[in-house]
Design a protein around this motif. Structure first.
Motif, PDB file in Angstrom:
ATOM      1  N   LEU A 223       9.731 -19.790  12.802  1.00 59.23           N
ATOM      2  CA  LEU A 223       9.630 -18.345  12.987  1.00 59.23           C
ATOM      3  C   LEU A 223      10.389 -17.580  11.913  1.00 59.23           C
ATOM      4  O   LEU A 223      11.272 -18.128  11.245  1.00 59.23           O
ATOM      5  CB  LEU A 223      10.176 -17.951  14.364  1.00 59.23           C
ATOM      6  N   ARG A 224      10.036 -16.304  11.780  1.00 63.46           N
ATOM      7  CA  ARG A 224      10.716 -15.403  10.850  1.00 63.46           C
ATOM      8  C   ARG A 224      11.589 -14.415  11.629  1.00 63.46           C
ATOM      9  O   ARG A 224      11.300 -14.139  12.804  1.00 63.46           O
ATOM     10  CB  ARG A 224       9.686 -14.625  10.026  1.00 63.46           C
ATOM     11  N   PRO A 225      12.629 -13.859  10.994  1.00 59.00           N
ATOM     12  CA  PRO A 225      13.458 -12.863  11.692  1.00 59.00           C
ATOM     13  C   PRO A 225      12.644 -11.694  12.239  1.00 59.00           C
ATOM     14  O   PRO A 225      12.972 -11.138  13.297  1.00 59.00           O
ATOM     15  CB  PRO A 225      14.438 -12.401  10.605  1.00 59.00           C
ATOM     16  N   GLU A 226      11.557 -11.337  11.543  1.00 59.93           N
ATOM     17  CA  GLU A 226      10.715 -10.224  11.987  1.00 59.93           C
ATOM     18  C   GLU A 226      10.044 -10.497  13.328  1.00 59.93           C
ATOM     19  O   GLU A 226       9.563  -9.574  13.988  1.00 59.93           O
ATOM     20  CB  GLU A 226       9.630  -9.935  10.946  1.00 59.93           C
ATOM     21  N   GLU A 227      10.008 -11.757  13.733  1.00 60.92           N
ATOM     22  CA  GLU A 227       9.303 -12.133  14.955  1.00 60.92           C
ATOM     23  C   GLU A 227      10.225 -12.291  16.160  1.00 60.92           C
ATOM     24  O   GLU A 227       9.803 -12.783  17.200  1.00 60.92           O
ATOM     25  CB  GLU A 227       8.547 -13.445  14.723  1.00 60.92           C
ATOM     26  N   ILE A 228      11.485 -11.856  16.026  1.00 62.23           N
ATOM     27  CA  ILE A 228      12.413 -12.016  17.143  1.00 62.23           C
ATOM     28  C   ILE A 228      12.980 -10.680  17.601  1.00 62.23           C
ATOM     29  O   ILE A 228      13.072  -9.717  16.842  1.00 62.23           O
ATOM     30  CB  ILE A 228      13.570 -12.985  16.813  1.00 62.23           C
ATOM     31  N   LEU A 229      13.346 -10.654  18.880  1.00 60.17           N
ATOM     32  CA  LEU A 229      14.032  -9.521  19.491  1.00 60.17           C
ATOM     33  C   LEU A 229      15.367 -10.040  20.009  1.00 60.17           C
ATOM     34  O   LEU A 229      15.421 -11.118  20.604  1.00 60.17           O
ATOM     35  CB  LEU A 229      13.183  -8.951  20.621  1.00 60.17           C
ATOM     36  N   VAL A 230      16.435  -9.300  19.765  1.00 57.86           N
ATOM     37  CA  VAL A 230      17.759  -9.709  20.235  1.00 57.86           C
ATOM     38  C   VAL A 230      18.345  -8.619  21.121  1.00 57.86           C
ATOM     39  O   VAL A 230      18.067  -7.430  20.939  1.00 57.86           O
ATOM     40  CB  VAL A 230      18.729 -10.013  19.065  1.00 57.86           C
ATOM     41  N   VAL A 231      19.171  -9.031  22.085  1.00 55.91           N
ATOM     42  CA  VAL A 231      19.839  -8.090  22.982  1.00 55.91           C
ATOM     43  C   VAL A 231      21.318  -8.438  23.031  1.00 55.91           C
ATOM     44  O   VAL A 231      21.690  -9.599  23.267  1.00 55.91           O
ATOM     45  CB  VAL A 231      19.258  -8.146  24.411  1.00 55.91           C
ATOM     46  N   GLY A 232      22.178  -7.443  22.807  1.00 54.14           N
ATOM     47  CA  GLY A 232      23.619  -7.675  22.835  1.00 54.14           C
ATOM     48  C   GLY A 232      24.380  -6.412  23.158  1.00 54.14           C
ATOM     49  O   GLY A 232      23.803  -5.339  23.354  1.00 54.14           O
ATOM     50  N   ASP A 233      25.722  -6.544  23.170  1.00 52.89           N
ATOM     51  CA  ASP A 233      26.520  -5.388  23.608  1.00 52.89           C
ATOM     52  C   ASP A 233      27.856  -5.242  22.892  1.00 52.89           C
ATOM     53  O   ASP A 233      28.588  -4.289  23.175  1.00 52.89           O
ATOM     54  CB  ASP A 233      26.797  -5.496  25.109  1.00 52.89           C
ATOM     55  N   SER A 234      28.214  -6.157  21.986  1.00 53.60           N
ATOM     56  CA  SER A 234      29.565  -6.068  21.435  1.00 53.60           C
ATOM     57  C   SER A 234      29.614  -6.452  19.960  1.00 53.60           C
ATOM     58  O   SER A 234      28.591  -6.785  19.355  1.00 53.60           O
ATOM     59  CB  SER A 234      30.536  -6.944  22.244  1.00 53.60           C
ATOM     60  N   ASN A 235      30.809  -6.415  19.399  1.00 54.82           N
ATOM     61  CA  ASN A 235      30.965  -6.585  17.955  1.00 54.82           C
ATOM     62  C   ASN A 235      30.468  -7.931  17.453  1.00 54.82           C
ATOM     63  O   ASN A 235      29.961  -8.027  16.331  1.00 54.82           O
ATOM     64  CB  ASN A 235      32.437  -6.396  17.558  1.00 54.82           C
ATOM     65  N   ASN A 236      30.624  -8.986  18.260  1.00 58.91           N
ATOM     66  CA  ASN A 236      30.163 -10.283  17.762  1.00 58.91           C
ATOM     67  C   ASN A 236      28.638 -10.393  17.756  1.00 58.91           C
ATOM     68  O   ASN A 236      28.082 -11.366  17.251  1.00 58.91           O
ATOM     69  CB  ASN A 236      30.800 -11.442  18.536  1.00 58.91           C
ATOM     70  N   ASP A 237      27.962  -9.361  18.290  1.00 60.47           N
ATOM     71  CA  ASP A 237      26.499  -9.303  18.221  1.00 60.47           C
ATOM     72  C   ASP A 237      25.989  -8.586  16.970  1.00 60.47           C
ATOM     73  O   ASP A 237      24.782  -8.607  16.700  1.00 60.47           O
ATOM     74  CB  ASP A 237      25.941  -8.591  19.463  1.00 60.47           C
ATOM     75  N   ILE A 238      26.870  -7.944  16.227  1.00 59.78           N
ATOM     76  CA  ILE A 238      26.438  -7.155  15.064  1.00 59.78           C
ATOM     77  C   ILE A 238      25.600  -7.976  14.086  1.00 59.78           C
ATOM     78  O   ILE A 238      24.533  -7.518  13.652  1.00 59.78           O
ATOM     79  CB  ILE A 238      27.650  -6.499  14.376  1.00 59.78           C
ATOM     80  N   PRO A 239      26.033  -9.199  13.705  1.00 57.54           N
ATOM     81  CA  PRO A 239      25.206  -9.952  12.752  1.00 57.54           C
ATOM     82  C   PRO A 239      23.777 -10.163  13.229  1.00 57.54           C
ATOM     83  O   PRO A 239      22.828 -10.033  12.446  1.00 57.54           O
ATOM     84  CB  PRO A 239      25.963 -11.284  12.608  1.00 57.54           C
ATOM     85  N   MET A 240      23.583 -10.465  14.529  1.00 56.66           N
ATOM     86  CA  MET A 240      22.211 -10.706  14.986  1.00 56.66           C
ATOM     87  C   MET A 240      21.446  -9.405  15.178  1.00 56.66           C
ATOM     88  O   MET A 240      20.223  -9.362  14.990  1.00 56.66           O
ATOM     89  CB  MET A 240      22.185 -11.575  16.247  1.00 56.66           C
TER      90      MET A 240
END
Length: 289
Positions: A223-240
């Motif tokens: 898969l490519r990054p364009e094909e994913i959805l991510v869900v997060g809430d804090s600073n360690n989620d910033i990269p994703m």
């Protein structure tokens, strides 16, 4: 956007876990439903694998796990990427933590976290009651569980491989001072730090984060990054959040995280926010006619 989405990566604390560290029936159900429709669903967390299953229900099934902020990546029972901290860095940091009396857990690539016996008194003291008002209940409960049953108290670090350090303080002042100390140490030894609340900081290998961990699973699934959805809430989620084709912040995330996301959930983690968001985006259809 959503027609392109082939995989979803979900943070744990403050995202699929509520503030009492529970994965609800609704959250499990929506993950099962998406996977049944052919969607790849993975976890991307700062937790080690053991910490994932300490709180994630035993019947929760996912297609992959990015653990310890990208330090170890699992697809099924297989490790597809693995990093470990250098012994030099481990020893240097434990000595500094001892000098500053900073609560620490050293997490091995497999098994329970450890803290050295000689540091037991000041580590336990950091979790003394009452809970400081500003510390989140989810983090406090996790630390209490660590003291009561999760930490293995050892005389030495031994020869195992270790994926990360976790540090905690009951006051923001102390953890911020510790972060300053770690930033000074970075000038001598290269490593990465990440936070998921105002009361913690974690240490990983340089250049490793949730996004680098996700990339290993994308390579595996083709898969490519364009094909994913991510869900997060804090600073360690910033990269994703910055890496993914589509990024979603939880309603309970700070404004700085919400500003990085393409969308914000309508409900928070205590209101089944992930369940409502994914159900609405992927499983809700208008009736024809």
């Amino acid at each position: 956007m959503h027609l392109e989405t082939k995989a979803v990566f979900l943070d744990m604390d403050g995202t699929i876990l509520n503030h009492h560290n529970e994965v609800t029936n609704n959250t499990k159900r929506i993950i099962d439903q998406l996977r049944a429709k052919g969607m790849i669903v993975c976890i991307a967390t700062g937790r080690s694998l053991k910490e994932v299953y300490d709180d994630a229900r035993s019947d929760l099934q996912v297609d992959g796990i990015v653990s310890s902020n990208g330090m170890i990546v699992y697809q099924g029972n297989d490790i597809i990427a693995e990093h470990s901290l250098s012994r030099e860095l481990i020893n240097e940091i434990i000595n500094k933590a001892r000098e500053q009396e900073v609560y620490y857990e050293l997490h091995p690539n497999e098994g329970s976290c450890i803290t050295l016996n000689q540091d037991k008194a000041f580590v336990i003291d950091e979790i003394r009651e009452p809970k400081p008002e500003e510390v989140g209940i989810n983090e406090w409960l996790s630390r209490q569980a660590a003291i009561e049953k999760d930490i293995q108290w050892e005389d030495s670090v031994g020869e195992r491989k270790y994926s990360k350090f976790y540090f905690f303080s009951r006051t923001e002042e102390k953890i911020n001072h510790w972060i300053d100390e770690l930033n000074e140490l970075k000038k001598q030894i290269d490593f990465t730090t990440s936070t998921s609340s105002n009361h913690n900081v974690e240490v990983m290998v340089a250049g490793v984060n949730k996004a680098t961990g996700i990339q290993h699973l994308l390579d595996h699934f083709g898969l490519r990054p364009e094909e994913i959805l991510v869900v997060g809430d804090s600073n360690n989620d910033i990269p994703m959040l910055e890496f993914a084709g589509y990024s979603v912040a939880m309603k309970n995330a700070p404004d700085s995280i919400k500003q990085l996301a393409d969308e914000v959930t309508t409900y928070d983690c205590d209101e089944d926010g992930v369940y409502h968001y994914l159900k609405n985006k992927f499983l809700s259809y208008k009736q024809p006619g």
